[in-house]
Design a protein around this motif. Sequence first.
Motif, short mmCIF file in Angstrom:
data_model
loop_
_atom_site.label_atom_id
_atom_site.label_comp_id
_atom_site.label_asym_id
_atom_site.label_seq_id
_atom_site.Cartn_x
_atom_site.Cartn_y
_atom_site.Cartn_z
N SER A 175 10.64 31.45 49.16
CA SER A 175 11.87 31.75 48.73
C SER A 175 12.02 32.65 47.34
N THR A 176 11.19 32.03 46.38
CA THR A 176 11.37 32.45 44.91
C THR A 176 10.15 33.11 44.62
N TYR A 177 9.10 33.03 45.63
CA TYR A 177 7.77 33.81 45.46
C TYR A 177 6.77 33.25 44.21
N GLN A 178 7.21 32.34 43.66
CA GLN A 178 6.75 31.58 42.58
C GLN A 178 5.25 30.92 43.09
N VAL A 179 3.91 30.95 42.26
CA VAL A 179 2.95 30.50 42.71
C VAL A 179 2.54 29.54 41.65
N GLN A 180 2.08 28.39 42.16
CA GLN A 180 1.75 27.36 41.09
C GLN A 180 0.24 26.62 41.77
N THR A 181 -0.69 26.04 40.93
CA THR A 181 -1.73 25.33 41.45
C THR A 181 -1.49 23.88 41.81
N LEU A 182 -1.94 23.63 42.89
CA LEU A 182 -1.70 22.19 43.33
C LEU A 182 -3.00 21.33 43.04
N SER A 183 -4.14 22.01 43.47
CA SER A 183 -5.35 21.27 43.18
C SER A 183 -6.54 22.38 42.47
N ASP A 184 -6.92 21.76 41.39
CA ASP A 184 -8.07 22.58 40.70
C ASP A 184 -9.26 22.06 41.20
N PHE A 185 -10.18 22.57 41.74
CA PHE A 185 -11.35 22.13 42.40
C PHE A 185 -12.66 21.76 41.44
N GLY A 186 -12.03 22.24 40.19
CA GLY A 186 -13.30 22.11 39.19
C GLY A 186 -12.54 21.08 38.20
N ASN A 187 -11.46 20.46 38.50
CA ASN A 187 -10.94 19.56 37.56
C ASN A 187 -11.36 17.86 38.11
N ALA A 188 -12.23 17.19 37.62
CA ALA A 188 -12.53 15.89 37.89
C ALA A 188 -11.56 14.98 37.93
N ASN A 189 -10.34 15.16 37.04
CA ASN A 189 -9.06 14.29 37.31
C ASN A 189 -8.38 14.23 38.33
N GLN A 190 -8.78 15.20 39.17
CA GLN A 190 -8.02 15.43 40.48
C GLN A 190 -8.96 14.69 41.74
N GLY A 191 -10.13 14.29 41.24
CA GLY A 191 -10.99 14.08 42.46
C GLY A 191 -12.17 14.60 42.45
N ALA A 192 -13.03 14.30 43.55
CA ALA A 192 -14.20 15.01 43.78
C ALA A 192 -14.30 16.48 43.48
N LEU A 193 -15.26 17.15 43.01
CA LEU A 193 -15.32 18.55 42.57
C LEU A 193 -15.65 19.30 43.80
N GLY A 194 -15.26 20.39 43.88
CA GLY A 194 -15.47 21.49 44.90
C GLY A 194 -16.14 22.57 44.48
#
Length: 364
Positions: free
Chosen positions: A335-354
């Motif tokens: 609706s607003t066309y806005q883009v955000q990051t939900l999960s950064d696969f290089g950020n260990a604070n969000q879990g296992a790295l990808g």
Amino acid sequence: MVLALSVGCIGVAAAASIATGNLLAVDQSAGTNQQGALFIVDQSSGNRTLFSDFGSSAQGDTGVDPSGVGWMPAGLLGLLGSAEAIVTDSSAGTNGQGALFEVDPVTGYRAQLSDFGNSVQGDVGQDPSGVLVVPGLLGLTAQILVVDPMAGTNGQGAIFSVNSSGSRALLTDFGVGTNQGVYPDSMVYWPGLLGLLGSTILVADGSAGTNGQGELFTVDPGTGTRNVLSDFGNSAQGWVDTNPESTPMSVTISPSGAIYVLVQELSSGGGGAVVQVNPTNGFRTLLTDFGTGSTAQTAIAPNGITWLSSSGLLGVTDADGGPEGNGALLTVNPSTYQVQTLSDFGNANQGALGSDPSGLTLAQ
């Protein structure tokens, strides 16, 4: 279907099980020896769990280059069947011609369901990529469909139907008849009226159509009959990218039936875009341009898209996104066309790295 072994008894640390509403993301280069992994991603926090390591034999049959993922709800291939994730691997199987794996939703244990290089199991493939489950009446005639962009006549692509024993049959050969394809590699199911009447498969082909800029096909799941819904090089059907290398990569639909196509190699900035396609006439409207930076978050190599049930947003994997280039899972507000990051696969604070997230689906 897949044997539900206890993770503890095979010497692997316990992992969270897949729950309804979880996002499932395949990473082609994560896991042991970079042989790929299946991650669970929380829709709200973006936190990740490495659920099935395709390089670890302790979790079952190993993979090589897993890239596509689908979800099989419980009972869909029979009243007693359990839910499970299904994952394609373009380089596993006999002669490296690909394989389809089933993954237990509690343990992450894998079993190879169909070897696309083994002719005993049916028509052979070359590079199986997208996978989805098409439900049937009362769940008794469901199909697992796998699209292979290099199979079929002249290597112009094919869709296979795979049953619960792993046997394959060719549903449609994109190199035969009218409305031929060139490189079909992504699919989504359009349920039609009550999931019974008018159902179809939407297939994105990155190289078919006018000037080779791609097409969106409809395929009848019963007969394999193909039609072109939208030709991405035809300006009479709306937005056309000025970059001849632009290519539709992935397709998804909203619960209301809106069609969204992810395009890579966009001319302005090269970061790709999300395009909405009218389901009646195939007319295209550009929603979000990842390359401009005007949407709050850019992308580099977007390659997978799905609808997020909890937020009304679109989820998009970016294989090279994030500050470290380990990939990212983005959200797009249609609706607003806005883009955000939900999960950064290089950020260990969000879990296992990808390392290289690609295929994406929702457990529902």
